[in-house]
Design an enzyme around this catalytic site. Sequence first.
Site, PDB file in Angstrom:
ATOM      1  N   HIS A 148     -28.146  26.089  25.768  1.00 43.32           N
ATOM      2  CA  HIS A 148     -29.134  24.591  26.337  1.00 43.32           C
ATOM      3  C   HIS A 148     -30.033  24.282  26.925  1.00 43.32           C
ATOM      4  CE1 HIS A 148     -28.368  20.143  25.493  1.00 43.32           C
ATOM      5  NE2 HIS A 148     -28.177  19.889  26.944  1.00 43.32           N
ATOM      6  N   HIS A 201     -20.687  13.464  20.730  1.00 47.56           N
ATOM      7  CA  HIS A 201     -22.138  13.293  21.157  1.00 47.56           C
ATOM      8  C   HIS A 201     -22.657  12.659  20.921  1.00 47.56           C
ATOM      9  CE1 HIS A 201     -25.423  15.419  24.126  1.00 47.56           C
ATOM     10  NE2 HIS A 201     -24.052  15.490  25.141  1.00 47.56           N
ATOM     11  N   ASP A 229     -24.259  13.516  32.099  1.00 45.02           N
ATOM     12  CA  ASP A 229     -23.342  13.033  31.086  1.00 45.02           C
ATOM     13  C   ASP A 229     -22.895  13.659  30.750  1.00 45.02           C
ATOM     14  OD1 ASP A 229     -25.256  14.580  30.253  1.00 45.02           O
ATOM     15  OD2 ASP A 229     -24.731  13.367  27.394  1.00 45.02           O
ATOM     16  N   HIS A 230     -22.494  14.550  31.608  1.00 42.39           N
ATOM     17  CA  HIS A 230     -20.934  15.644  31.325  1.00 42.39           C
ATOM     18  C   HIS A 230     -20.284  15.555  32.557  1.00 42.39           C
ATOM     19  CE1 HIS A 230     -21.415  16.423  27.492  1.00 42.39           C
ATOM     20  NE2 HIS A 230     -23.033  16.127  27.774  1.00 42.39           N
ATOM     21  N   HIS A 232     -21.804  21.805  31.788  1.00 42.73           N
ATOM     22  CA  HIS A 232     -22.567  22.099  32.516  1.00 42.73           C
ATOM     23  C   HIS A 232     -23.163  20.736  33.096  1.00 42.73           C
ATOM     24  CE1 HIS A 232     -23.956  19.461  28.686  1.00 42.73           C
ATOM     25  NE2 HIS A 232     -24.940  18.776  29.407  1.00 42.73           N
ATOM     26  N   HIS A 247     -25.065  18.100  33.794  1.00 39.25           N
ATOM     27  CA  HIS A 247     -26.387  17.586  33.218  1.00 39.25           C
ATOM     28  C   HIS A 247     -25.313  15.950  33.641  1.00 39.25           C
ATOM     29  CE1 HIS A 247     -30.070  19.134  30.281  1.00 39.25           C
ATOM     30  NE2 HIS A 247     -29.428  19.565  31.369  1.00 39.25           N
ATOM     31  N   ASP A 262     -23.414  21.031  25.764  1.00 34.08           N
ATOM     32  CA  ASP A 262     -23.926  21.240  24.198  1.00 34.08           C
ATOM     33  C   ASP A 262     -24.437  21.813  23.513  1.00 34.08           C
ATOM     34  OD1 ASP A 262     -23.077  18.236  25.802  1.00 34.08           O
ATOM     35  OD2 ASP A 262     -25.767  17.893  25.985  1.00 34.08           O
TER      36      ASP A 262
END
EC number: 3.1.26.11
Length: 301
Positions: free
Chosen positions: A140, A268, A64-65, A60, A62, A210
């Site tokens: 999410h 995570h 941090d990914h 996804h 975000h 997530d």
Amino acid sequence: MNLTILGCYAATPRTITNPTSQVLEMKNQMFLIDCGEGTQVQLRKHKIKFSRINHVFISHLHGDHFYGLIGLISTFSLLSRQNDLHVYGPKGIKEVTLLQLKLSGSWTSYNLYFHELDSKESQIVFEDDKVVVSTIPLKHRVYTNGYLFQEKTGDRKLNLNAVMNHNIDTCYYNKIKSGSDMTMEDGTVIPNEELTFDPIAPKSYAFCSDTVYDETIVTLIRDVDVLYHESTFLEADEQYCEMTMHCTAKQAAKIALLANAKHLVLGHYSTRYGSIEPFKEEAKTVFENVELADDGKVFEF
């Protein structure tokens, strides 16, 4: 099947922890799953060959990914990469990546293919003669997919003593390995089971990060060999799960139990915690075979 954890902590990178990224090696292929900041540094640190990565799966959008993706793509060009690179991820991954390449004048020296996803149903996104990869729709704050990697059943293994005892010519070996019986010149039929052994059982790996606790994914990952499931919080902080749409370690264990997974790998983690050991302790109250992901850790299954 080897899994190398490059990063497995939530939200922001720190000097001692890295955001989500991991490398799955399956059937001699190397798949990069998520690409948080610092991914290419971690690849170098753990001596993983950049050239073997031809497929990148982003869960996804975000940061941090996927904030490490543009740096990795640029470095591939600096290394004079020639192999095609395929990127799988939510709709928008192509736009955000190409905009950065355009404004920096940094076009790639290799073919860059984007496979954008927007379906809320599970779908096959990659398949060759050895591996098939399907999405696992997750819940999410933004459109998110996990990924299920499954080995295909290989050829049967020759029983060399048996084929030599029957004086079977080597030209028939591939046909026998594919499952065919052997008909001799005198008409005698030798069953395949007498000439071969069962192939190695195919392995499977599910990446789920997530997501909020969601039992609907269980049917998609039933009997999976290894389940990586996010465990951002401990049960004492479960009140944050609904707001952030994340899970606790115990909830991840419940999913593993319902899915009849063989192994559960937690990751995570929120950086609010001083130790990750309580995550394992909490999950083991529900599911026995629990492992903790940590930066640099390598699992061999």
